[in-house]
Write a protein that holds these residues in place. Structure first.
Motif, PDB file in Angstrom:
ATOM      1  N   ILE A  75      85.566  54.366  78.608  1.00  0.00           N
ATOM      2  CA  ILE A  75      86.467  53.269  78.232  1.00  0.00           C
ATOM      3  C   ILE A  75      87.692  53.822  77.504  1.00  0.00           C
ATOM      4  CG2 ILE A  75      86.711  51.234  76.746  1.00  0.00           C
ATOM      5  CD1 ILE A  75      83.805  50.541  77.466  1.00  0.00           C
ATOM      6  N   LYS A  76      87.500  54.808  76.616  1.00  0.00           N
ATOM      7  CA  LYS A  76      88.631  55.386  75.876  1.00  0.00           C
ATOM      8  C   LYS A  76      89.594  56.116  76.805  1.00  0.00           C
ATOM      9  CE  LYS A  76      87.138  55.981  71.178  1.00  0.00           C
ATOM     10  NZ  LYS A  76      87.044  56.910  70.060  1.00  0.00           N
ATOM     11  N   ASN A  78      89.859  55.705  80.322  1.00  0.00           N
ATOM     12  CA  ASN A  78      90.354  54.928  81.473  1.00  0.00           C
ATOM     13  C   ASN A  78      90.559  53.456  81.180  1.00  0.00           C
ATOM     14  OD1 ASN A  78      90.171  57.152  83.163  1.00  0.00           O
ATOM     15  ND2 ASN A  78      88.058  56.713  83.699  1.00  0.00           N
ATOM     16  N   GLY A  79      90.059  52.958  80.083  1.00  0.00           N
ATOM     17  CA  GLY A  79      90.036  51.515  79.883  1.00  0.00           C
ATOM     18  C   GLY A  79      89.022  50.926  80.852  1.00  0.00           C
ATOM     19  N   LEU A  80      89.120  49.660  81.110  1.00  0.00           N
ATOM     20  CA  LEU A  80      88.213  49.035  82.079  1.00  0.00           C
ATOM     21  C   LEU A  80      88.892  48.844  83.430  1.00  0.00           C
ATOM     22  CD1 LEU A  80      86.325  46.414  79.889  1.00  0.00           C
ATOM     23  CD2 LEU A  80      85.410  48.480  80.908  1.00  0.00           C
ATOM     24  N   ASN A  81      89.992  49.592  83.650  1.00  0.00           N
ATOM     25  CA  ASN A  81      90.752  49.453  84.892  1.00  0.00           C
ATOM     26  C   ASN A  81      90.053  50.094  86.075  1.00  0.00           C
ATOM     27  OD1 ASN A  81      92.658  48.237  83.302  1.00  0.00           O
ATOM     28  ND2 ASN A  81      93.812  50.121  82.978  1.00  0.00           N
ATOM     29  N   SER A  82      89.261  51.130  85.833  1.00  0.00           N
ATOM     30  CA  SER A  82      88.601  51.860  86.913  1.00  0.00           C
ATOM     31  C   SER A  82      87.341  51.119  87.352  1.00  0.00           C
ATOM     32  CB  SER A  82      88.225  53.264  86.422  1.00  0.00           C
ATOM     33  OG  SER A  82      87.313  53.863  87.298  1.00  0.00           O
ATOM     34  N   VAL A  83      87.114  51.095  88.649  1.00  0.00           N
ATOM     35  CA  VAL A  83      85.894  50.481  89.186  1.00  0.00           C
ATOM     36  C   VAL A  83      84.668  51.241  88.674  1.00  0.00           C
ATOM     37  CG1 VAL A  83      84.603  50.022  91.304  1.00  0.00           C
ATOM     38  CG2 VAL A  83      87.051  49.589  91.226  1.00  0.00           C
ATOM     39  N   TRP A  84      84.783  52.563  88.608  1.00  0.00           N
ATOM     40  CA  TRP A  84      83.672  53.382  88.122  1.00  0.00           C
ATOM     41  C   TRP A  84      83.326  53.022  86.677  1.00  0.00           C
ATOM     42  CZ3 TRP A  84      80.311  56.837  90.148  1.00  0.00           C
ATOM     43  CH2 TRP A  84      80.545  57.251  91.448  1.00  0.00           C
ATOM     44  N   THR A  85      84.336  52.882  85.848  1.00  0.00           N
ATOM     45  CA  THR A  85      84.102  52.583  84.432  1.00  0.00           C
ATOM     46  C   THR A  85      83.518  51.186  84.270  1.00  0.00           C
ATOM     47  OG1 THR A  85      85.930  54.015  83.792  1.00  0.00           O
ATOM     48  CG2 THR A  85      85.157  52.459  82.147  1.00  0.00           C
TER      49      THR A  85
END
Length: 190
Positions: A75-76, A78-85
């Protein structure tokens, strides 16, 4: 997503899925199979309070802490922008919830002991010295005598039964030799 982040995401997904499968197998699948298969099957659920249970509990706790650390890192970076995250956050949440369900299902209460008490009418044969009690796990278990000595009363309690198993009990009067079987009784342990 950089290589380090992909590796951490992969570890997070793999460990989360392993925890989810372990919890589902222990809490729901194994009890379902035991209730529908009428023969003994090995259990993957460690007994509460046993060394194996303590080890599994520790491994699950460490795994949940590692998963939280991985999710925080993802999260730190990539944020929650990535599908993986986003997927990792969802799967980790499910893994932690199911880990708590596993702990409650296997460790909060001691296993309930099961027993079967048999009662029968006295034999009408002359000179009955006592009774022998036999048990057989169904459908194809071997018959086993349960009492070491003749039972003099018309009652017997079997303390050594397992949940999810069907048994057939037979009582035979003894007066120097065993009588024919009484009417067998079948019992399903829940």
């Amino acid at each position: 997503m950089r290589k380090v982040e992909r590796v951490i995401a992969g570890i997070t997904w793999t460990l989360s899925c392993a925890l989810i499968l372990f919890a589902v197998e222990n809490v729901w699948f194994e009890p379902f199979v035991r209730s529908h298969v009428h023969r003994r099957i090995p259990s993957l659920v460690p007994y509460q309070g046993s060394t194996a249970w303590m080890i599994v509990f520790g491994v699950i706790g460490i795994s949940c802490a590692a998963l939280l650390a991985c999710v925080i890192f993802l999260i730190k970076t990539n944020g929650l922008n990535s599908v993986w995250t986003f997927g990792a956050v969802t799967v980790v949440g499910a893994a932690i919830v199911l880990s708590v369900v596993w702990f409650r299902a296997t460790g909060m209460e001691p296993p309930k002991p099961h027993s079967v008490t048999l009662r029968w009418n006295a034999s009408t044969s002359l000179d009955v010295q006592g009774y022998n009690i036999y048990r057989r796990a169904l459908p194809d278990g071997a018959e086993k005598r349960l009492n070491a000595y003749l039972v003099r009363e018309q009652t017997f309690t079997d303390q050594n039964v397992e949940s999810g198993v069907r048994y057939r009990y037979t009582v035979r009067a003894f007066n120097g030799s065993e009588s024919a079987d009484c009417v067998p009784v079948e019992v399903a342990i829940r």
